[in-house]
Write a protein that holds these residues in place. Structure first.
Motif, PDB file in Angstrom:
ATOM      1  N   UNK A  10     -32.857  -5.859  55.280  1.00 54.14           N
ATOM      2  CA  UNK A  10     -32.321  -4.944  54.265  1.00 54.14           C
ATOM      3  C   UNK A  10     -33.266  -4.851  53.072  1.00 54.14           C
ATOM      4  N   UNK A  11     -33.983  -5.918  52.785  1.00 54.80           N
ATOM      5  CA  UNK A  11     -34.921  -5.892  51.651  1.00 54.80           C
ATOM      6  C   UNK A  11     -36.085  -4.935  51.926  1.00 54.80           C
ATOM      7  N   UNK A  12     -36.614  -5.004  53.137  1.00 51.89           N
ATOM      8  CA  UNK A  12     -37.714  -4.096  53.508  1.00 51.89           C
ATOM      9  C   UNK A  12     -37.216  -2.644  53.484  1.00 51.89           C
ATOM     10  N   UNK A  13     -36.011  -2.445  54.003  1.00 46.36           N
ATOM     11  CA  UNK A  13     -35.440  -1.094  54.053  1.00 46.36           C
ATOM     12  C   UNK A  13     -35.286  -0.503  52.656  1.00 46.36           C
ATOM     13  N   UNK A  14     -34.727  -1.295  51.762  1.00 43.71           N
ATOM     14  CA  UNK A  14     -34.492  -0.804  50.403  1.00 43.71           C
ATOM     15  C   UNK A  14     -35.822  -0.515  49.703  1.00 43.71           C
ATOM     16  N   UNK A  15     -36.778  -1.420  49.852  1.00 43.77           N
ATOM     17  CA  UNK A  15     -38.106  -1.185  49.252  1.00 43.77           C
ATOM     18  C   UNK A  15     -38.673   0.148  49.729  1.00 43.77           C
ATOM     19  N   UNK A  16     -38.559   0.374  51.033  1.00 45.10           N
ATOM     20  CA  UNK A  16     -39.169   1.565  51.621  1.00 45.10           C
ATOM     21  C   UNK A  16     -38.471   2.835  51.137  1.00 45.10           C
ATOM     22  N   UNK A  17     -37.155   2.797  51.115  1.00 49.59           N
ATOM     23  CA  UNK A  17     -36.419   3.988  50.678  1.00 49.59           C
ATOM     24  C   UNK A  17     -36.699   4.296  49.208  1.00 49.59           C
ATOM     25  N   UNK A  18     -36.749   3.259  48.393  1.00 41.36           N
ATOM     26  CA  UNK A  18     -37.043   3.475  46.965  1.00 41.36           C
ATOM     27  C   UNK A  18     -38.452   4.044  46.796  1.00 41.36           C
ATOM     28  N   UNK A  19     -39.373   3.603  47.642  1.00 42.75           N
ATOM     29  CA  UNK A  19     -40.729   4.137  47.601  1.00 42.75           C
ATOM     30  C   UNK A  19     -40.722   5.615  48.027  1.00 42.75           C
ATOM     31  N   UNK A  20     -40.060   5.885  49.134  1.00 38.97           N
ATOM     32  CA  UNK A  20     -40.061   7.229  49.716  1.00 38.97           C
ATOM     33  C   UNK A  20     -39.407   8.251  48.779  1.00 38.97           C
TER      34      UNK A  20
END
Lengths: 107, 387
Positions: B130-140
């Motif tokens: 979930x941490x990787x997912x959130x980082x990626x979505x916030x980046x995107x």
């Protein structure tokens, strides 16, 4: 059930029957025909189900949408006048017997 | 008397025996608990997905729809408007347009793995996927970094349903309302300072010279945040679970990371997190001898279609050499998941890093806590022993 013939880039031919309303992309992926990928699942979102439609069937197909037109600009193998996306062609009695050729590469 | 209750915790944990009974004995089944028909065979689901004129999404696609959402998102709009809306976003999320996410995803995965150094066991879902997912979505979406944890918590809550009342509970609706407000603020900020990100482009878009409706923009962005966070994390959660349970498969991936995409596709088939969505009939239909009426809802059980022995040989075996083309892990047809390329790139990158760091792991708990949801299935927590 409408019949569809797929001709691979190496010349191998396969004819399959499709339930009415299923797409040419599904006909290939579900029958183990490798020259079509269909990565996006059929939403006209990836251009990996590129086919060249035999000219005898060109005027029997529904016209392409703006989105399909744009996606066809992103195909891996060259776009030709008879290029279409397999996920946008539904098997119907009107196109029974249709022949499509598969490009050298999809991605 | 056979019953099919998508709200039951038993179903959250293991729906597959119920699906088999449905497919073999009741391929078009009326579920009283759900108040809708259930399609469980692969071919029936594909036929419904292809025929959007008969199986409409405009009355909602979630088994338990969120208030004021149907008709205002990509997943709850029918063509032709759906196609026009989707075209506004599609190009930014094709595989070719997404090379730029690989490096940020890799850095994020490494950072969260570094934080686990020395641990003998940890929760894969909350400490990694979930941490990787959130980082990626916030980046995107170029979202402000503060409040990441809250956004994630709300996204996970809003997809849930209450097993007792068989509805969204007040806390689920509250989480959804929070996300709608969050999206509204984001939209206002982005309108004042537009960027080059996907959200800015969508906000500024027009169809036939008209701006999109406010609700459309707000609900679509709310849904993109929800799906981006919950669905991607759920996908990685079940993939982690499969690799914990299938040591041979995991060791094959460690020996040859080029096999990771094959394992991902098999995970999407074997136990996809997107188990069930719904459609609404626009006309009367007779299927497998059942008379259905216009206005009836039909649940499409992707998780069952993916285990249909009529389509996939030995469907209950997790086989990374299978290459299960045409699986329903991302749905299919005009509404097939918008984020397929994001999900595949992110999951591949995250597991390349994870398996390099942890080639051996096993699950700690045999009984997992599953997300209570009529739509989705993934573990809330996946404790892995690595030491």
């Amino acid at each position: 059930m409408p019949k569809v013939t797929y001709i691979s880039h190496d010349g191998a031919e396969r004819q399959v029957e499709l339930p009415a309303g299923w797409t040419l992309m599904q006909g290939a992926t579900l029958n183990g025909i490798d020259g079509i990928e269909g990565e996006c699942g059929g939403s006209c979102g990836c251009a990996t189900c590129h086919v060249y439609v035999d000219e005898r069937f060109a005027d029997k197909l529904a016209p392409m949408s703006e989105v399909e037109d744009e996606m066809l600009d992103c195909t891996e193998s060259p776009r030709e006048a008879n290029s279409r996306l397999g996920c946008q062609i539904k098997a119907t009695p009107e196109i029974d017997g249709i022949i499509v050729r598969l490009p050298e590469a999809q991605s | 008397m056979f019953r099919f209750d998508p709200y039951s915790p038993v179903m959250d944990a293991d729906p597959f025996p119920f699906y088999k009974t449905l497919r073999d004995e009741y391929p078009c089944f009326w579920s009283e608990e759900a108040g809708m028909w259930v399609y469980s065979r692969y071919a029936d689901i594909v036929t419904a997905l292809n025929d959007w004129e008969t199986y409409s999404s405009a009355k909602g696609n979630l088994v338990d729809e969120l208030p004021n959402r149907a008709g205002s998102t990509l997943g709850t709009t029918d063509p032709p408007r759906h196609d026009r809306l989707r075209a506004l976003i599609q190009k930014a999320v094709t595989k070719r347009a997404l090379d730029h996410i690989i490096e940020p995803a890799r850095q994020s995965a490494r950072k969260h793995l570094d934080a686990l150094a020395g641990e003998k066991s940890f929760d894969f879902v909350n400490a990694f996927s979930s941490k990787v997912t959130v980082d990626l979505l916030f980046y995107l979406f170029d979202m402000p970094a503060e409040g990441q944890q809250t956004v994630r918590d709300k996204a996970v809550l809003m997809v849930q349903t209450d097993p007792k009342t068989r509805k969204k509970a007040p806390e689920h609706i509250a989480a959804y309302d929070w996300m709608v407000d969050y999206a509204a603020e984001l939209i206002e900020t982005r309108k004042k300072n537009p960027g080059q990100d996907l959200l800015s482009n969508f906000i500024a878009a027009e169809i036939d010279g008209e701006k999109l409706h406010d609700r459309e923009v707000q609900m679509t962005i709310t849904t993109l945040i929800m799906a981006g966070i919950e669905s991607l994390s759920g996908f990685m959660g079940v993939m982690g679970l499969n690799l914990a349970d299938h040591g041979d498969a995991r060791r094959a991936l460690v020996a040859d990371p080029a096999l990771i995409p094959d394992a991902m596709e098999e995970s999407l088939r074997y136990n996809t997190s997107a188990q069930r969505f719904r459609r609404c009939l626009t006309k009367d239909q007779e299927v497998h001898g059942q008379q259905m009426k216009a206005g009836d809802f039909v649940m499409l059980a992707y998780g069952s279609g993916n285990r249909d022995e009529r389509q996939f040989e030995n469907p209950d075996v997790y086989d990374i050499a299978r290459k299960p083309r045409g699986h329903l892990g991302f749905g299919g047809g005009v509404h097939a998941c918008l984020g397929t390329a994001i999900a595949r790139l992110a999951c591949k990158t995250a597991f390349e890093e994870f398996l390099t760091r942890y080639p051996e792991f096993e699950r700690v708990e045999q009984q997992l806590p599953w997300v209570p949801s009529s739509n989705f299935r993934s573990p809330m927590r996946l404790e892995l022993a690595v030491g």
